[in-house]
Design a protein around this motif. Structure first.
Motif, mmCIF file in Angstrom:
data_model
loop_
_atom_site.group_PDB
_atom_site.id
_atom_site.type_symbol
_atom_site.label_atom_id
_atom_site.label_comp_id
_atom_site.label_asym_id
_atom_site.label_seq_id
_atom_site.Cartn_x
_atom_site.Cartn_y
_atom_site.Cartn_z
ATOM 1 N N GLN A 50 -13.277 28.367 5.222
ATOM 2 C CA GLN A 50 -12.699 27.966 4.026
ATOM 3 C C GLN A 50 -11.359 28.983 3.680
ATOM 4 O OE1 GLN A 50 -16.683 26.862 1.337
ATOM 5 N NE2 GLN A 50 -15.404 28.772 0.869
ATOM 6 N N LYS A 116 -12.404 22.787 0.481
ATOM 7 C CA LYS A 116 -11.778 23.668 1.450
ATOM 8 C C LYS A 116 -12.745 23.779 2.748
ATOM 9 C CE LYS A 116 -9.743 27.177 -1.720
ATOM 10 N NZ LYS A 116 -9.561 28.609 -2.028
ATOM 11 N N PHE A 117 -13.786 23.554 2.641
ATOM 12 C CA PHE A 117 -14.821 23.615 3.993
ATOM 13 C C PHE A 117 -14.696 22.278 4.602
ATOM 14 C CE2 PHE A 117 -19.063 22.842 6.019
ATOM 15 C CZ PHE A 117 -19.311 24.035 6.506
ATOM 16 N N SER A 120 -10.786 22.069 5.899
ATOM 17 C CA SER A 120 -10.403 22.853 7.138
ATOM 18 C C SER A 120 -10.449 22.487 8.382
ATOM 19 C CB SER A 120 -11.226 24.176 7.006
ATOM 20 O OG SER A 120 -10.965 25.255 7.903
#
Length: 410
Positions: A50, A116-117, A120
């Motif tokens: 993240q 975000k995870f 990414s």
């Protein structure tokens, strides 16, 4: 294009060290394309994916038992009393089947950011062990649904028997360290062709690495860091510094082994004092009829010293041993002049001492090493060769440190 894999091992509270490594890698511009982790490495790895290293550092810098567990009993345990702390873990296992980690799960849920995870570009994989089926299970980012990510990470980090197993559907999962605490092979399977691996040297199984010629850089703590079941912010902050310094040393940006020095400082010190130290040492170990001394002079290390072969490595070993004996702060980054100043300051404050002060019956249990160095220094400053030679066979390391201190003192 090279894909860099970052491997984060398990190790409980030792995981603070990995934070320091990640901060240093960021400073060095080394950005991982793949992260694999086991146990605490799986938790830390989520934050790396993240790109929230600063947030992770903030959590670790403020960690304590109350952040991780619901149990209030740990608050009664002094941070340095490992026996009492381990008793609490044992009590929880006997009465409840392990510590309840719902508070840690809530913390993970709070900071897991699906956007975000998944957005990414860093790939991610973790290792856990299915206790119900008695087999390891590996989960990678593309195969994990959003509502299961936290569950799988907690499954990997369920340090049984200290923690309760993690239940997912009808299966019980425990720490991935029961299968592979150092998932280098997983990083390779995900496509890494260069690897930086953090080994916390904690309890757990390690699989044989099938590196296929892939360069692997292993970073591991050289200093003593927090016990893997002790969550304490003071210890964690120190572990972060160790991880940061060790990484910069690994990539040649700092010098030192046990201690850390600004680049070039140890070389400067070596060039300045090597010859003087050799002269001083040879003066006090010169020819004599003492058979024990004669035997010492024939050992490879001392023999090399007597032939003007005081290597950079051996010289700095003496320098750092001095810091250990006088208990200089290990997590600092030193300029050598300040380090030497601290050695002189500490030995000045050591009370007078003679060999008669040693309790011979307990010589193996307790040796006041800083006082033995001071004793040698006093003999050296008085040019008392006979007294030096008398005790060198017993305390060679302390003698060499005294010679070093005498050399920088003059």
């Amino acid at each position: 294009m090279t894909k860099l894999g970052l491997v984060l091992s398990g190790g409980g509270a030792k995981g603070a060290y990995e934070v320091g490594v990640c901060k240093a890698l960021k400073k060095l511009g080394k950005k991982p394309d793949i992260v694999t982790g086991t146990s605490i490495g799986a938790i830390n790895g989520m934050f790396v994916v993240q790109k929230e290293i600063n947030l992770l550092a903030h959590i670790w810098k403020n960690i304590d038992f109350s952040v991780v567990y619901e149990e209030s009993s740990f608050a009664k345990c002094p941070d340095d009393n490992l026996i009492e702390i381990y008793k609490e873990y044992a009590k929880a296992f006997i009465t409840e089947g392990g510590i309840n980690v719902t508070k840690l799960e809530k913390l993970l849920a709070k900071y897991f950011n699906p956007r975000k995870f998944y957005n990414s570009k860093i790939d991610y994989g973790l290792v856990t062990y299915n206790l119900s089926k008695h087999k390891p299970e590996i989960f990678i980012k593309k195969d994990m649904s959003q509502d299961r990510v936290k569950d799988y990470i907690m499954a990997s980090a369920s340090c049984f028997p200290a923690f309760k197993p993690k239940k997912i559907d009808n299966n019980l999962y425990i720490d991935g360290g029961y299968y592979d605490n150092f998932p280098i092979n997983l990083a390779i399977e995900l496509g890494a062709d260069e690897i930086i691996a953090v080994d916390l040297r904690a309890v757990g199984f390690k699989r044989k690495t099938e590196n296929k010629g892939i360069p692997i850089t292993v970073i591991a703590p050289k200093n003593k860091i927090v016990s893997f079941l002790v969550f304490d912010k003071k210890q964690s902050r120190k572990a972060i510094k160790f991880g940061y310094n060790d990484t910069l040393k690994k990539f040649g940006k700092l010098d030192g082994n046990y201690f850390s020095f600004k680049k070039g400082q140890l070389s400067k010190n070596y060039q300045k004092y090597r010859e003087k130290m050799l002269v001083n040492m040879k003066f006090f170990l010169k020819g004599n009829d003492n058979l024990i001394i004669d035997k010492i002079l024939k050992t490879p290390f001392i023999k090399n010293l007597m032939h003007n072969k005081l290597t950079y490595k051996n010289f700095n070993g003496i320098v750092e041993n001095a810091g250990k004996i006088f208990q200089l702060e290990e997590s600092k980054v030193y300029f050598i002049n300040y380090y030497n100043y601290l050695l002189l300051k500490h030995i000045k404050n050591v009370s007078p001492f003679t060999i008669n002060d040693i309790d011979i019956k307990n010589i193996d249990k307790f040796l006041p090493k800083e006082k033995i160095v001071k004793m040698f220094l006093n003999y050296i400053m008085a040019d008392d060769v006979n007294s030096v030679l008398k005790y060198v066979p017993l305390f060679l390391s302390e003698f060499l440190i005294a010679i070093y201190i005498y050399t920088i003192k003059k």
